[in-house]
Design a protein around this motif. Structure first.
Motif, PDB file in Angstrom:
ATOM      1  N   LEU A   1       0.856  -1.188   0.000  1.00 14.57           N
ATOM      2  CA  LEU A   1       0.000   0.000   0.000  1.00 14.57           C
ATOM      3  C   LEU A   1       0.887   1.231   0.000  1.00 14.57           C
ATOM      4  CD1 LEU A   1      -2.805  -0.788   2.631  1.00 14.57           C
ATOM      5  CD2 LEU A   1      -3.036  -0.783   0.153  1.00 14.57           C
ATOM      6  N   ILE A   2       0.502   2.229  -0.775  1.00 12.64           N
ATOM      7  CA  ILE A   2       1.197   3.522  -0.804  1.00 12.64           C
ATOM      8  C   ILE A   2       0.166   4.597  -0.503  1.00 12.64           C
ATOM      9  CG2 ILE A   2       2.549   5.151  -2.168  1.00 12.64           C
ATOM     10  CD1 ILE A   2       3.513   2.821  -3.857  1.00 12.64           C
ATOM     11  N   ILE A   3       0.348   5.267   0.617  1.00 15.22           N
ATOM     12  CA  ILE A   3      -0.547   6.334   1.035  1.00 15.22           C
ATOM     13  C   ILE A   3       0.179   7.662   0.879  1.00 15.22           C
ATOM     14  CG2 ILE A   3       0.128   6.089   3.464  1.00 15.22           C
ATOM     15  CD1 ILE A   3      -2.713   6.943   4.218  1.00 15.22           C
ATOM     16  N   GLY A   4      -0.510   8.655   0.364  1.00 14.29           N
ATOM     17  CA  GLY A   4       0.148   9.941   0.115  1.00 14.29           C
ATOM     18  C   GLY A   4      -0.861  11.054  -0.049  1.00 14.29           C
ATOM     19  N   ARG A   5      -0.336  12.258  -0.279  1.00 15.68           N
ATOM     20  CA  ARG A   5      -1.177  13.441  -0.463  1.00 15.68           C
ATOM     21  C   ARG A   5      -0.541  14.370  -1.479  1.00 15.68           C
ATOM     22  NH1 ARG A   5      -0.388  15.695   5.685  1.00 15.68           N
ATOM     23  NH2 ARG A   5       1.861  15.399   5.800  1.00 15.68           N
ATOM     24  N   MET A   6      -1.368  15.260  -2.007  1.00 15.10           N
ATOM     25  CA  MET A   6      -0.953  16.185  -3.051  1.00 15.10           C
ATOM     26  C   MET A   6      -0.920  17.615  -2.528  1.00 15.10           C
ATOM     27  SD  MET A   6      -0.590  14.354  -5.872  1.00 15.10           S
ATOM     28  CE  MET A   6      -1.104  12.796  -6.599  1.00 15.10           C
ATOM     29  N   PHE A   7      -0.103  18.415  -3.162  1.00 15.24           N
ATOM     30  CA  PHE A   7      -0.106  19.862  -2.946  1.00 15.24           C
ATOM     31  C   PHE A   7      -0.013  20.527  -4.303  1.00 15.24           C
ATOM     32  CE2 PHE A   7       2.439  23.820  -2.313  1.00 15.24           C
ATOM     33  CZ  PHE A   7       1.439  24.548  -1.687  1.00 15.24           C
ATOM     34  N   ASP A   8      -1.064  21.275  -4.651  1.00 14.12           N
ATOM     35  CA  ASP A   8      -1.146  21.912  -5.962  1.00 14.12           C
ATOM     36  C   ASP A   8      -1.058  20.868  -7.073  1.00 14.12           C
ATOM     37  OD1 ASP A   8      -1.494  23.989  -7.711  1.00 14.12           O
ATOM     38  OD2 ASP A   8       0.632  24.541  -7.761  1.00 14.12           O
ATOM     39  N   TYR A   9      -1.713  19.722  -6.861  1.00 14.80           N
ATOM     40  CA  TYR A   9      -1.771  18.611  -7.812  1.00 14.80           C
ATOM     41  C   TYR A   9      -0.395  18.006  -8.102  1.00 14.80           C
ATOM     42  CZ  TYR A   9      -6.506  20.342  -8.546  1.00 14.80           C
ATOM     43  OH  TYR A   9      -7.795  20.756  -8.355  1.00 14.80           O
ATOM     44  N   HIS A  10       0.500  18.094  -7.130  1.00 10.86           N
ATOM     45  CA  HIS A  10       1.800  17.428  -7.217  1.00 10.86           C
ATOM     46  C   HIS A  10       2.023  16.660  -5.918  1.00 10.86           C
ATOM     47  CE1 HIS A  10       3.015  19.451 -10.929  1.00 10.86           C
ATOM     48  NE2 HIS A  10       2.583  20.592 -10.404  1.00 10.86           N
ATOM     49  N   VAL A  11       2.714  15.537  -6.021  1.00  9.70           N
ATOM     50  CA  VAL A  11       2.898  14.667  -4.863  1.00  9.70           C
ATOM     51  C   VAL A  11       3.730  15.388  -3.808  1.00  9.70           C
ATOM     52  CG1 VAL A  11       3.881  12.505  -4.032  1.00  9.70           C
ATOM     53  CG2 VAL A  11       2.670  12.569  -6.216  1.00  9.70           C
ATOM     54  N   LEU A  12       3.195  15.459  -2.585  1.00  9.13           N
ATOM     55  CA  LEU A  12       3.882  16.083  -1.463  1.00  9.13           C
ATOM     56  C   LEU A  12       4.570  15.035  -0.595  1.00  9.13           C
ATOM     57  CD1 LEU A  12       4.398  18.739   0.158  1.00  9.13           C
ATOM     58  CD2 LEU A  12       2.334  18.170   1.459  1.00  9.13           C
ATOM     59  N   ASP A  13       3.808  14.117  -0.042  1.00  3.03           N
ATOM     60  CA  ASP A  13       4.324  13.037   0.800  1.00  3.03           C
ATOM     61  C   ASP A  13       3.827  11.703   0.266  1.00  3.03           C
ATOM     62  OD1 ASP A  13       5.698  14.657   2.549  1.00  3.03           O
ATOM     63  OD2 ASP A  13       3.974  14.944   3.862  1.00  3.03           O
ATOM     64  N   MET A  14       4.637  10.664   0.466  1.00  3.48           N
ATOM     65  CA  MET A  14       4.274   9.331   0.018  1.00  3.48           C
ATOM     66  C   MET A  14       4.985   8.323   0.922  1.00  3.48           C
ATOM     67  SD  MET A  14       4.117   8.337  -4.021  1.00  3.48           S
ATOM     68  CE  MET A  14       5.837   8.748  -4.171  1.00  3.48           C
ATOM     69  N   ILE A  15       4.240   7.399   1.510  1.00  4.50           N
ATOM     70  CA  ILE A  15       4.811   6.395   2.409  1.00  4.50           C
ATOM     71  C   ILE A  15       4.291   5.028   1.980  1.00  4.50           C
ATOM     72  CG2 ILE A  15       4.941   5.569   4.791  1.00  4.50           C
ATOM     73  CD1 ILE A  15       4.703   8.419   5.733  1.00  4.50           C
ATOM     74  N   GLU A  16       5.196   4.088   1.850  1.00  6.54           N
ATOM     75  CA  GLU A  16       4.866   2.728   1.418  1.00  6.54           C
ATOM     76  C   GLU A  16       4.741   1.824   2.640  1.00  6.54           C
ATOM     77  OE1 GLU A  16       6.372   0.295  -2.352  1.00  6.54           O
ATOM     78  OE2 GLU A  16       7.833   0.275  -0.709  1.00  6.54           O
TER      79      GLU A  16
END
Length: 306
Positions: free
Chosen positions: A103-118
């Motif tokens: 599983l990879i959980i993450g979030r966007m900022f201004d439609y670009h990947v900000l954080d991503m954790i596997e």
């Protein structure tokens, strides 16, 4: 220029309302999450995505078709889906021999990947396996984090912030006791993250405050952290920046202590205490000798009347 990047002028009222909903706002909307299934996802990963979608509804979008992408190598597909579905959170599930049940959980900022954790799934109990009554759809959960790793380790601290962002739900102005019925508990222990979901049962206690019991409703996940892609401190600080209109204006001469008591400071002109009117008492009257000494000499005596 791609179709999503160009400036679009609305031709109908419906299109105008659609674009207005996506415009920047002082108070942002509730964050939506997109749940994407990889090209080689197995049954376990698919069930996990379905259960997380059931917990996250109605602020989630579940993509049922498989999408062949690798977020840590190429993030353009996630950014495309984020802009298309207007989602700032994502959960990507995949499975292969090197990283099973991934599983990879993450979030966007201004439609670009900000954080991503596997995260790797080591144990999973689905909603179907637990035969208890479930919480209604859209229930705002209470989040509990246990474990020193969430405070000591930078990656776990960022994971905690990401999980809060993912499951927090809408911002509500008030809370009622009967609405507090869903608990999500995250425990960090011995290099693993344990996710548990409970339903709050309010029992009779013989007094005004009810007795609380927790009932397991699923899903339950035993996770282990794998790879991470964290934003730099400057970019993370930029993503937390608030507009000036939302910042509370500082009120002069008002302070608060640690208990929340408000103190105010009043500025006045210097007071002449010699002109202060006090209570007149016979014992405080000045004697004739003191009055004459204060006037600088003896005062003439009044002639006696015949």
């Amino acid at each position: 220029m791609d179709a999503l990047g160009r400036v679009v002028k609305p031709k109908t009222k419906r299109a105008k309302r659609f674009l207005e909903r996506r415009e920047p706002k002082l108070t942002e909307n509730t964050k939506n999450a997109m749940l994407i299934k990889g090209g080689n996802a197995n049954l376990t990963v698919t069930e996990v995505l379905k259960d997380i979608y059931a917990v996250k509804k109605p602020f989630a979008v579940l993509y049922k078709k498989k999408n062949i992408t690798r977020p840590f190598e190429d993030q353009t597909s996630l950014e495309f889906f984020s802009k298309k579905s207007d989602c700032s959170l994502f959960l990507f599930g995949s499975h292969n021999k090197k990283r099973p049940n991934n599983l990879i959980i993450g979030r966007m900022f201004d439609y670009h990947v900000l954080d991503m954790i596997e995260l790797g799934i080591e144990n999973f109990v689905s909603l179907k396996d637990v035969k208890n009554n479930k919480c209604p759809e859209g229930t705002k959960p209470m989040l509990i984090f246990a474990g020193d790793m969430f405070e000591l380790n930078e990656e776990y601290r960022r994971l905690k912030n990401l999980l809060i962002d993912f499951f927090r739900g809408p911002t509500v102005p008030s809370i009622r006791l009967a609405g507090l019925e869903h608990v999500l508990h995250f425990t960090a222990l011995d290099g693993k993250i344990y996710m548990r979901s409970y339903k709050v049962l309010l029992k009779k206690s013989g007094c005004k405050i009810p007795r609380i019991e927790l009932e397991d409703i699923g899903p339950s996940l035993d996770l282990v952290m794998r790879r991470t892609h964290l934003a730099s401190d400057d970019l993370y600080k930029l993503s937390l920046k608030q507009p000036k209109a939302l910042k509370p204006k500082k009120k002069k001469n008002i302070s608060h202590d640690v208990f929340g008591t408000t103190y105010g400071r009043i500025h006045m002109q210097k007071q002449d205490l010699s002109k202060l009117q006090t209570r007149k008492l016979k014992g405080l009257k000045k004697r004739p000798a003191e009055k004459s000494a204060q006037d600088g000499g003896t005062s003439p005596k009044k002639p006696k009347s015949a």
